[in-house]
Design a protein around this motif. Sequence first.
Motif, mmCIF file in Angstrom:
data_model
loop_
_atom_site.group_PDB
_atom_site.id
_atom_site.type_symbol
_atom_site.label_atom_id
_atom_site.label_comp_id
_atom_site.label_asym_id
_atom_site.label_seq_id
_atom_site.Cartn_x
_atom_site.Cartn_y
_atom_site.Cartn_z
ATOM 1 N N GLN A 1 0.947 -1.311 -0.060
ATOM 2 C CA GLN A 1 -0.091 -0.041 0.179
ATOM 3 C C GLN A 1 0.813 1.301 0.118
ATOM 4 N N HIS A 2 1.947 1.041 0.197
ATOM 5 C CA HIS A 2 2.940 2.289 0.309
ATOM 6 C C HIS A 2 4.120 2.078 -0.728
ATOM 7 N N ALA A 3 3.869 2.565 -1.897
ATOM 8 C CA ALA A 3 4.564 2.593 -2.910
ATOM 9 C C ALA A 3 6.066 3.278 -3.037
ATOM 10 N N GLU A 4 6.222 4.384 -1.863
ATOM 11 C CA GLU A 4 7.213 5.125 -1.682
ATOM 12 C C GLU A 4 8.124 4.423 -0.749
ATOM 13 N N GLY A 5 7.359 3.305 -0.031
ATOM 14 C CA GLY A 5 8.365 2.654 0.979
ATOM 15 C C GLY A 5 7.769 2.958 2.359
ATOM 16 N N TYR B 1 8.238 -11.399 9.943
ATOM 17 C CA TYR B 1 7.699 -11.239 8.922
ATOM 18 C C TYR B 1 8.645 -10.633 7.797
ATOM 19 N N LEU B 2 9.093 -9.372 8.182
ATOM 20 C CA LEU B 2 9.580 -8.489 7.276
ATOM 21 C C LEU B 2 10.787 -9.219 6.774
ATOM 22 N N ASP B 3 11.639 -9.616 7.721
ATOM 23 C CA ASP B 3 12.753 -10.268 7.302
ATOM 24 C C ASP B 3 12.643 -11.430 6.482
ATOM 25 N N ARG B 4 11.553 -12.343 6.863
ATOM 26 C CA ARG B 4 11.263 -13.499 6.037
ATOM 27 C C ARG B 4 10.757 -13.138 4.322
ATOM 28 N N LEU B 5 10.128 -11.974 4.443
ATOM 29 C CA LEU B 5 9.546 -11.525 2.986
ATOM 30 C C LEU B 5 10.788 -10.873 2.377
ATOM 31 N N ARG B 6 11.589 -10.408 3.008
ATOM 32 C CA ARG B 6 12.714 -9.960 2.278
ATOM 33 C C ARG B 6 13.580 -11.126 1.922
ATOM 34 N N ALA B 7 13.910 -12.093 2.743
ATOM 35 C CA ALA B 7 14.521 -13.273 2.226
ATOM 36 C C ALA B 7 14.056 -14.098 1.209
ATOM 37 N N SER B 8 12.772 -14.027 1.153
ATOM 38 C CA SER B 8 11.906 -14.682 -0.066
ATOM 39 C C SER B 8 11.988 -13.947 -1.314
ATOM 40 N N GLY B 9 12.454 -12.607 -1.328
ATOM 41 C CA GLY B 9 12.159 -11.654 -2.593
ATOM 42 C C GLY B 9 10.868 -10.965 -2.733
ATOM 43 N N ARG B 10 10.147 -10.943 -1.716
ATOM 44 C CA ARG B 10 9.067 -10.393 -1.957
ATOM 45 C C ARG B 10 8.960 -8.863 -1.552
ATOM 46 N N VAL B 11 9.942 -8.722 -0.730
ATOM 47 C CA VAL B 11 10.026 -7.208 -0.112
ATOM 48 C C VAL B 11 11.646 -7.021 -0.302
ATOM 49 N N VAL B 12 11.813 -5.849 -0.736
ATOM 50 C CA VAL B 12 13.319 -5.279 -0.767
ATOM 51 C C VAL B 12 13.414 -3.970 0.410
ATOM 52 N N ARG B 13 14.874 -3.787 0.590
ATOM 53 C CA ARG B 13 15.103 -2.681 1.512
ATOM 54 C C ARG B 13 16.053 -1.737 0.625
ATOM 55 N N LYS C 1 17.122 1.251 1.531
ATOM 56 C CA LYS C 1 17.954 1.656 2.338
ATOM 57 C C LYS C 1 17.559 1.459 3.704
ATOM 58 N N ARG C 2 18.313 1.607 4.636
ATOM 59 C CA ARG C 2 18.159 1.203 6.102
ATOM 60 C C ARG C 2 16.874 1.542 6.622
ATOM 61 N N GLY C 3 16.108 0.786 7.071
ATOM 62 C CA GLY C 3 15.028 0.746 7.736
ATOM 63 C C GLY C 3 13.670 1.135 6.949
ATOM 64 N N ILE C 4 13.904 1.061 5.598
ATOM 65 C CA ILE C 4 12.757 1.392 4.761
ATOM 66 C C ILE C 4 12.626 0.138 3.892
ATOM 67 N N TYR C 5 11.262 -0.203 3.705
ATOM 68 C CA TYR C 5 10.827 -1.501 2.980
ATOM 69 C C TYR C 5 9.990 -1.202 1.967
ATOM 70 N N ILE C 6 9.874 -1.872 0.558
ATOM 71 C CA ILE C 6 9.089 -1.540 -0.557
ATOM 72 C C ILE C 6 8.705 -3.075 -0.931
ATOM 73 N N ALA C 7 7.523 -2.923 -1.371
ATOM 74 C CA ALA C 7 7.274 -4.216 -2.287
ATOM 75 C C ALA C 7 8.230 -4.616 -3.532
ATOM 76 N N ALA C 8 8.733 -5.813 -3.648
ATOM 77 C CA ALA C 8 9.209 -6.010 -4.840
ATOM 78 C C ALA C 8 8.566 -5.896 -6.048
ATOM 79 N N THR C 9 9.251 -5.633 -7.147
ATOM 80 C CA THR C 9 8.247 -5.585 -8.626
ATOM 81 C C THR C 9 8.789 -6.722 -9.227
#
Length: 460
Positions: free
Chosen positions: A160-164, A181-193, A195-203
């Motif tokens: 829901q937050h395209a800007e992160g 859950y954020l860590d697991r989503l990032r490990a699976s490639g569904r979420v990217v970081r 920069k530090r502390g900011i998360y966005i959905a992977a395209t």
Amino acid sequence: MTITTDLGDTAKYRRRTEPINMHTAENGKTTFWFQVDIGVRPDGKRDRKRFTYATKTEARREFRRISTEVAAGTYVAPTKTTVAQHITTWLNGRRDVRRVTVEGYRNALKPVVDRLGSLPLQQLTKKHVDDLVNWRLTEGRGGQRPVNDAATAVLAFVRQHAEGVRYAEVTARFGEKSGRYLDRLRASGRVVRPKRGIYIAATDIVQPAEPRGVSERTVTTMLIHLTAALDDAMAQGLVTRNVARLVKRPDVADKEMQTWTREQCRQFRQHVREHRLYALLLLSLCGLRRSEIMGLRWSCIEGPMLNVRRGRVAVGKDVEEGDPKSRRSKRSLPLPADVVAALGRLKITQKTEALALGESWSDDRLVAVHEDGTPLRPEWYTDEFQRQAKAAGVPVIRLHDARHTAATILLDSGTSVSAAAKWLGHDAGVLLRVYGHVYDEALEAAGGTLFGDGGATTGS
């Protein structure tokens, strides 16, 4: 049965064959209940339970079943314990084995906990275990792990937050555990970081590898430990039978361990002669376990005699030091002269290194350490052994296969089974069954004796 009252009146009562009682609630709902002594409590008093059912027919049926099972000693009281809860309790109670062994059990049972853990223990069936076995054999490795409901909600929030979205915003919305859950989503490639502390959905989500099964041996190990855990549940009266014993275990092909020939051992020794850890590599070729080498201290080496008294093993990210693997593992070995010399050179080297670092020297130090004095991690030593094997041009075998090689050379050289078992810290029967490999030359020599001159005849 006839009962005489105080007034002298006589009344006849029919004895109830089944003590089923009816209860009508204020809302008019009718239920049927009975009480049964199901055993004795720890304090010695009888354990009397009440059972309630919606119909009289069901109550009668259950009364007969429960009474029969109590009389036969097979009754199991209902429990809400889940499969995961029982396995965790069973693992925590395994004080008869080393911690590293318990961790091995825990890893082997992880698929059971992941897929069947929420299931009530008493509802576990053969089909549940069969389905788990089939899944492990066909697609139990690889592929992308499914996302649970909580992680799905976190992922939807991030999208829901395209800007992160900030880490703090996620935890404020879903609680502290949402960080996992954020860590697991990032490990699976569904979420990217970005920069530090900011998360966005992977395209561009990286497609997971095609799922594939694990080996039959891995599945069999899982079933062995599950069977043991359910045996414990039966012993406690939590279940009536062990459904894991009903499951057909996959056939496991016997795998011959790899061993080096004498020439390959010489080639490896020649290659690592100038290696800083040459003495440790020689000890591996002598058949010592990795844990025994990692736990060896200089105080346990007295001239040509090496005393195996301790062991160091990797337990997850930790390294634990304690007693060696078994009672037979504690032994004293008279080392070959070249191994004694190599250990002497290593001791001088380590004293020089300690002096350069300004550290004092003590014979209580570990033998297996880096230049800065920090202990070697067992996994690093295994990797270094295989790196050196590859560089030496010999077959890259497991470090434990060096122990098999030592056993094979001992037996092939005519060493008695009892002496070889004592050297390796093993039971003689286990030595022959597990470590008794045979070189091809020995087989050829054995075949050559079958039709030797001793009484051989010719004929059609």
